[in-house]
Write a protein that holds these residues in place. Structure first.
Motif, PDB file in Angstrom:
ATOM      1  N   GLY A  75       0.783  -1.227   0.000  1.00  0.00           N
ATOM      2  CA  GLY A  75       0.000   0.000   0.000  1.00  0.00           C
ATOM      3  C   GLY A  75       0.817   1.281   0.000  1.00  0.00           C
ATOM      4  N   GLY A  76       2.114   1.166  -0.219  1.00  0.00           N
ATOM      5  CA  GLY A  76       2.946   2.371  -0.343  1.00  0.00           C
ATOM      6  C   GLY A  76       3.083   3.126   0.962  1.00  0.00           C
ATOM      7  N   ILE A  77       3.316   4.417   0.860  1.00  0.00           N
ATOM      8  CA  ILE A  77       3.453   5.273   2.042  1.00  0.00           C
ATOM      9  C   ILE A  77       2.310   6.267   2.035  1.00  0.00           C
ATOM     10  N   GLY A  78       1.506   6.238   3.073  1.00  0.00           N
ATOM     11  CA  GLY A  78       0.356   7.144   3.149  1.00  0.00           C
ATOM     12  C   GLY A  78      -0.561   6.995   1.938  1.00  0.00           C
ATOM     13  N   GLY A  79      -0.679   5.759   1.438  1.00  0.00           N
ATOM     14  CA  GLY A  79      -1.546   5.527   0.289  1.00  0.00           C
ATOM     15  C   GLY A  79      -0.920   5.925  -1.043  1.00  0.00           C
ATOM     16  N   ARG A  80       0.334   6.350  -1.009  1.00  0.00           N
ATOM     17  CA  ARG A  80       0.995   6.756  -2.265  1.00  0.00           C
ATOM     18  C   ARG A  80       2.074   5.745  -2.627  1.00  0.00           C
ATOM     19  N   PRO A  81       2.222   5.454  -3.920  1.00  0.00           N
ATOM     20  CA  PRO A  81       3.316   4.556  -4.306  1.00  0.00           C
ATOM     21  C   PRO A  81       4.661   5.234  -4.052  1.00  0.00           C
ATOM     22  N   VAL A  82       5.664   4.416  -3.748  1.00  0.00           N
ATOM     23  CA  VAL A  82       6.992   4.973  -3.489  1.00  0.00           C
ATOM     24  C   VAL A  82       7.844   4.810  -4.742  1.00  0.00           C
ATOM     25  N   GLN A  83       8.542   5.857  -5.098  1.00  0.00           N
ATOM     26  CA  GLN A  83       9.425   5.814  -6.260  1.00  0.00           C
ATOM     27  C   GLN A  83      10.855   6.047  -5.797  1.00  0.00           C
ATOM     28  N   LEU A  84      11.751   5.166  -6.218  1.00  0.00           N
ATOM     29  CA  LEU A  84      13.144   5.283  -5.784  1.00  0.00           C
ATOM     30  C   LEU A  84      13.984   5.920  -6.892  1.00  0.00           C
ATOM     31  N   VAL A  85      14.754   6.937  -6.541  1.00  0.00           N
ATOM     32  CA  VAL A  85      15.682   7.551  -7.490  1.00  0.00           C
ATOM     33  C   VAL A  85      17.094   7.337  -6.947  1.00  0.00           C
ATOM     34  N   VAL A  86      17.977   6.773  -7.753  1.00  0.00           N
ATOM     35  CA  VAL A  86      19.324   6.470  -7.274  1.00  0.00           C
ATOM     36  C   VAL A  86      20.347   7.307  -8.043  1.00  0.00           C
ATOM     37  N   GLU A  87      21.252   7.931  -7.297  1.00  0.00           N
ATOM     38  CA  GLU A  87      22.345   8.665  -7.948  1.00  0.00           C
ATOM     39  C   GLU A  87      23.669   8.240  -7.307  1.00  0.00           C
ATOM     40  N   ASP A  88      24.650   7.984  -8.119  1.00  0.00           N
ATOM     41  CA  ASP A  88      25.969   7.571  -7.626  1.00  0.00           C
ATOM     42  C   ASP A  88      26.796   8.789  -7.202  1.00  0.00           C
ATOM     43  N   ASP A  89      27.423   8.684  -6.024  1.00  0.00           N
ATOM     44  CA  ASP A  89      28.290   9.783  -5.587  1.00  0.00           C
ATOM     45  C   ASP A  89      29.764   9.407  -5.651  1.00  0.00           C
ATOM     46  N   GLY A  90      30.061   8.200  -6.138  1.00  0.00           N
ATOM     47  CA  GLY A  90      31.465   7.803  -6.265  1.00  0.00           C
ATOM     48  C   GLY A  90      32.200   7.754  -4.923  1.00  0.00           C
ATOM     49  N   THR A  91      31.457   7.712  -3.813  1.00  0.00           N
ATOM     50  CA  THR A  91      32.020   7.788  -2.454  1.00  0.00           C
ATOM     51  C   THR A  91      32.949   8.996  -2.336  1.00  0.00           C
ATOM     52  N   ASP A  92      32.587  10.083  -2.995  1.00  0.00           N
ATOM     53  CA  ASP A  92      33.435  11.278  -3.038  1.00  0.00           C
ATOM     54  C   ASP A  92      32.658  12.468  -2.474  1.00  0.00           C
ATOM     55  N   PRO A  93      33.253  13.200  -1.517  1.00  0.00           N
ATOM     56  CA  PRO A  93      32.487  14.276  -0.873  1.00  0.00           C
ATOM     57  C   PRO A  93      32.042  15.376  -1.836  1.00  0.00           C
ATOM     58  N   LYS A  94      32.880  15.710  -2.809  1.00  0.00           N
ATOM     59  CA  LYS A  94      32.482  16.775  -3.732  1.00  0.00           C
ATOM     60  C   LYS A  94      31.298  16.325  -4.571  1.00  0.00           C
ATOM     61  N   ARG A  95      31.378  15.102  -5.103  1.00  0.00           N
ATOM     62  CA  ARG A  95      30.278  14.578  -5.901  1.00  0.00           C
ATOM     63  C   ARG A  95      29.038  14.376  -5.018  1.00  0.00           C
ATOM     64  N   GLY A  96      29.277  14.047  -3.737  1.00  0.00           N
ATOM     65  CA  GLY A  96      28.162  13.857  -2.809  1.00  0.00           C
ATOM     66  C   GLY A  96      27.295  15.103  -2.712  1.00  0.00           C
ATOM     67  N   ILE A  97      27.940  16.255  -2.626  1.00  0.00           N
ATOM     68  CA  ILE A  97      27.198  17.521  -2.577  1.00  0.00           C
ATOM     69  C   ILE A  97      26.372  17.687  -3.845  1.00  0.00           C
ATOM     70  N   GLU A  98      26.987  17.369  -4.970  1.00  0.00           N
ATOM     71  CA  GLU A  98      26.279  17.522  -6.243  1.00  0.00           C
ATOM     72  C   GLU A  98      25.071  16.591  -6.313  1.00  0.00           C
ATOM     73  N   VAL A  99      25.248  15.371  -5.763  1.00  0.00           N
ATOM     74  CA  VAL A  99      24.146  14.402  -5.796  1.00  0.00           C
ATOM     75  C   VAL A  99      22.974  14.892  -4.943  1.00  0.00           C
ATOM     76  N   VAL A 100      23.281  15.477  -3.781  1.00  0.00           N
ATOM     77  CA  VAL A 100      22.203  16.025  -2.950  1.00  0.00           C
ATOM     78  C   VAL A 100      21.452  17.108  -3.719  1.00  0.00           C
ATOM     79  N   GLU A 101      22.197  17.982  -4.388  1.00  0.00           N
ATOM     80  CA  GLU A 101      21.546  19.036  -5.171  1.00  0.00           C
ATOM     81  C   GLU A 101      20.710  18.442  -6.302  1.00  0.00           C
ATOM     82  N   LYS A 102      21.287  17.439  -6.952  1.00  0.00           N
ATOM     83  CA  LYS A 102      20.588  16.854  -8.096  1.00  0.00           C
ATOM     84  C   LYS A 102      19.291  16.180  -7.647  1.00  0.00           C
TER      85      LYS A 102
END
Lengths: 429, 306
Positions: A75-102
């Protein structure tokens, strides 16, 4: 060759199949119980697909997918289906910031979760706060409960290193010995072990006779072992990264038969088969586990359901490839975090990405004191301390027997508590 | 000659005005990406000063970027220094390190210089580990500063603009001509009465200071200090950016950073092994433009490009 016409029977079969297929397509949206027509809730996984965290990252992603499948089937979350979006950060702090923004600005997810490596967490957390999006990490580092991050960053799905060592230190000192040497990676994750285990062990009257930090890029470890005095009673080791197997092997070669007791954090062997050649010497040594890798060691219906859903066999490896060993003592945190999101979204009435709904989400989570054991919390019940945004739970100590891990001790939640040193609730949103 | 000067300054000012206008057109995510391109563009400009115009290939420049990063970040974190003061502490600190290390490093040349700088760079990285109780090594520190995105963009643009126009002026000045003379023919330049060491040392110092300014700005604008930026990767990046964009061209570094950043961005959306794609793309690019994009364009068409 003659052009063959369809026989009547074939024709009927084809038409029937087409009708059946279109009916299925019509009905397909209703396959999610009760989530039809609802806008999806989007969750963004900041994943270590590449870089030093890749082994963990792969399993974190599999666990996230399994949790999303499980949630959507129920039944999803609160009656809504859940959609997963995955972004790779390369285990790198600089890319990590970019992934959060993206994730926040481009994919417009509702929540960001699942980050493991503490350098990525510490670099990304300020951006999450600035973009005003909840950031739920599965990192173990003491950075969340220390108060060094911010009000938008939580760690509800996994316990932190300080609570883990606080819980296991009394058992180690009582059962294995009082003269202890520590081997740990020379980066922040290792420093948490160094500082908090040292403090806990000294309080119990034990003596830390050697501290051996190992640089992160090291590939050969033999030269470090002579720094451990021969009369040591316990070697406490914790390593992560691609070279862990070499580390454990070389440790075995160095100490040989006349060896002290060994207590390791399973981090040293996450993703590694205990039956790998060269690991024979681990027989009879002890490990901390957050969730026992081998089936039957913490036998609850929820643990079995979790193992089944992620596709892990009785030895903690992938069901499709027995050589593909999971990071079982960490990845449950991703699962539990998604179920925390579900619980808090539903209790707080969160609907949309706006400050009012986020405030409700954050304040509800901060006011939560317990997560009950169940499908959403297969590792066990959790105590949540809202003022430091951190969950506390039980820990396991296992012994290697017949190249497998057998649980010999389980700590209580109370054993892992320490006085909070911060209060995120005082920060404005 | 005067027509050419007007064309050159016009082009550079035009690029800066374009970047200024761009901020109003970019969607929020790309706004952040371009902000970082400007900061790392500054770092690449600094690197180019040494590689492109002086002919010195450093493999340890992350040391100067990190010196600026820590020089600005640590006083903010531990002493509560204000951001403007911290920026100058970072830049001057990095300049001091460059002034000092330039003395032994520049006694060597060619491959030896690359190796010596590589060792200095690694030493810097190991120091961040050694002093982990202060630096928190890889995990790093979150700084208590917050800059709204429009201001962040414009500060990055200001820094980049100053770096770009500064180098443009420098390479057109007699000082810059001597640097290029050293790059092309050291003995002849020496014979004309210019002291190679002094000129190289000054270029190295300026490059270090500017790299440090980029690092300090990164720490303050993105509120994070960590030793990933001191690793050898961040010594190799500027080399890559400058080679792609065109060593010895003023606008090449920015073009290189932008191209590499957006190639990574596009490839990571397509598949997991995106770094392989990036690698192949860059190899093909360098094959097509052996002097980097702007360098090759200068050879083939626009001979007036500085």
């Amino acid at each position: 060759m003659s052009a063959q016409l369809l026989t009547r029977r074939e024709m009927l079969r084809t038409v029937g199949a087409l009708v059946g297929a279109s009916a299925f397509r019509l009905l397909a949206p209703y396959a999610y119980a009760g989530t039809a027509g609802q806008p999806p809730l989007r969750v963004g996984l900041q994943a270590h697909r590449t870089g030093i965290g890749a082994v963990y990252g792969k399993w974190y992603e599999r666990t996230a997918r399994a949790a999303v499948r499980t949630l959507n089937a129920r039944g999803g979350i609160g009656g809504r289906p859940v959609q997963l979006v995955v972004e790779d950060d390369g285990t790198d702090p600089k890319r990590g910031i970019e992934v959060v923004e993206k994730l926040a600005l481009q994919h417009r997810v509702d929540f960001i979760f699942g980050t493991l490596f503490s350098n990525v967490v510490v670099a990304s957390a300020p951006r999450a706060a600035e973009l005003k999006i909840p950031y739920l990490v599965v990192s173990e580092g003491y950075h969340v409960p220390s108060g060094r991050l911010n009000r938008w960053t939580f760690q509800p799905g996994i316990t932190d290193v300080r609570s883990q060592v606080t819980a296991v230190a009394p058992w180690i000192v009582r059962n294995l010995g009082r003269r202890i040497a520590m081997i740990f990676p020379d980066y922040a994750f290792g420093y948490d072990h160094r500082d908090f285990f040292t403090a806990a062990a000294r309080r119990l009257g034990a003596e830390i006779v050697a501290l051996v930090p190992i640089p992160p890029t090291e590939t050969s470890f033999t030269k470090y072992f002579p720094r451990i005095p021969r009369n040591v009673e316990v070697v406490y080791h914790v390593m992560v990264g691609p070279a862990v197997l070499t580390f454990v092997r070389e440790m075995g070669e160095y100490f040989g038969r006349r060896r002290p007791q060994f207590f390791g954090f399973i981090d040293s062997l996450e993703g590694v088969d205990l039956a790998s050649p060269g690991l024979e010497f681990l027989e009879g040594t002890y490990f901390w586990e957050a969730l026992p890798r081998y089936a039957g060691q913490y036998d609850t219906p929820w643990e079995r359901a979790f193992r089944e859903a992620v596709g892990v066999d009785a030895n903690g490896a992938s069901k499709t490839d027995p050589r593909d060993v999971s990071t079982y003592s960490h990845m449950f945190g991703v699962w539990e975090t998604l179920f925390v999101i579900k619980e808090i979204v539903e209790r707080s009435g969160y609907r949309n990405r706006n400050l009012r709904d986020y405030r409700a989400f954050i304040e509800t989570l901060e006011a939560t004191e317990r997560f009950e054991e169940g499908l959403g919390h297969p590792q066990g019940p959790k105590r949540f301390v809202g003022q430091i945004h951190q969950a506390f739970g039980q820990q396991f100590i296992s012994r290697v027997e017949g190249r497998k891990l057998r649980v010999v001790h389980r700590t209580r939640i109370e054993d892992s508590l320490y006085p909070p040193e911060a209060d995120y609730r005082r920060q404005s949103l | 000659m005067r027509v050419q000067a007007r064309r050159v300054w016009g082009l550079h000012l035009g690029v800066l005005v374009g970047l200024g206008v761009l901020q109003f057109l970019l969607p929020p995510y790309h706004h952040g990406v371009v902000t970082r391109i400007l900061l790392f563009g500054t770092y690449a400009v600094a690197y180019n000063l040494l590689l492109g115009y002086t002919g010195l290939l450093s493999l340890g420049h992350a040391l100067y970027f990190a010196a600026g990063l820590y020089g600005a970040g640590l006083p903010v974190y531990y002493l509560g220094l204000d951001a403007v003061g911290a920026f100058f502490v970072g830049m001057l600190g990095s300049m001091a390190v460059a002034a000092l290390l330039g003395i032994p490093a520049l006694r060597t040349a060619g491959l030896a210089f690359s190796i010596v700088t590589l060792l200095f760079g690694q030493t810097g990285y190991l120091l961040t580990l050694y002093f982990n109780r202060i630096t928190w090594a890889d995990q790093g520190l979150t700084l208590p500063v917050q800059v709204p995105p429009p201001l962040r963009y414009n500060l990055a643009l200001l820094l980049f603009g100053s770096a770009l126009l500064g180098t443009l002026w420098l390479v057109r000045s007699p000082f810059g001509r001597v640097l290029m003379g050293l790059r092309e023919h050291e003995e002849r330049t020496h014979l004309l009465g210019y002291d190679p060491f002094l000129y190289r040392w000054t270029a190295h110092l300026l490059s270090g200071a500017l790299s440090g300014a980029a690092g300090a700005a990164y720490a303050l604008l993105f509120a994070y200090v960590g030793n990933a930026f001191a690793s050898v990767l961040y010594s190799v990046y500027p080399l890559l950016w400058v080679l792609v964009g065109g060593a010895g061209t003023t606008l090449g570094p920015l073009l290189g950073v932008a191209l590499v950043t957006y190639t990574v961005e596009a490839a990571s959306g397509l598949l997991n092994a995106y770094l392989v794609v990036v690698g192949i793309a860059l190899v093909l690019l360098i094959r097509a433009f052996p002097q980097g994009i702007l360098g090759s364009l200068r050879d083939r068409r626009w001979r007036w490009l500085p």
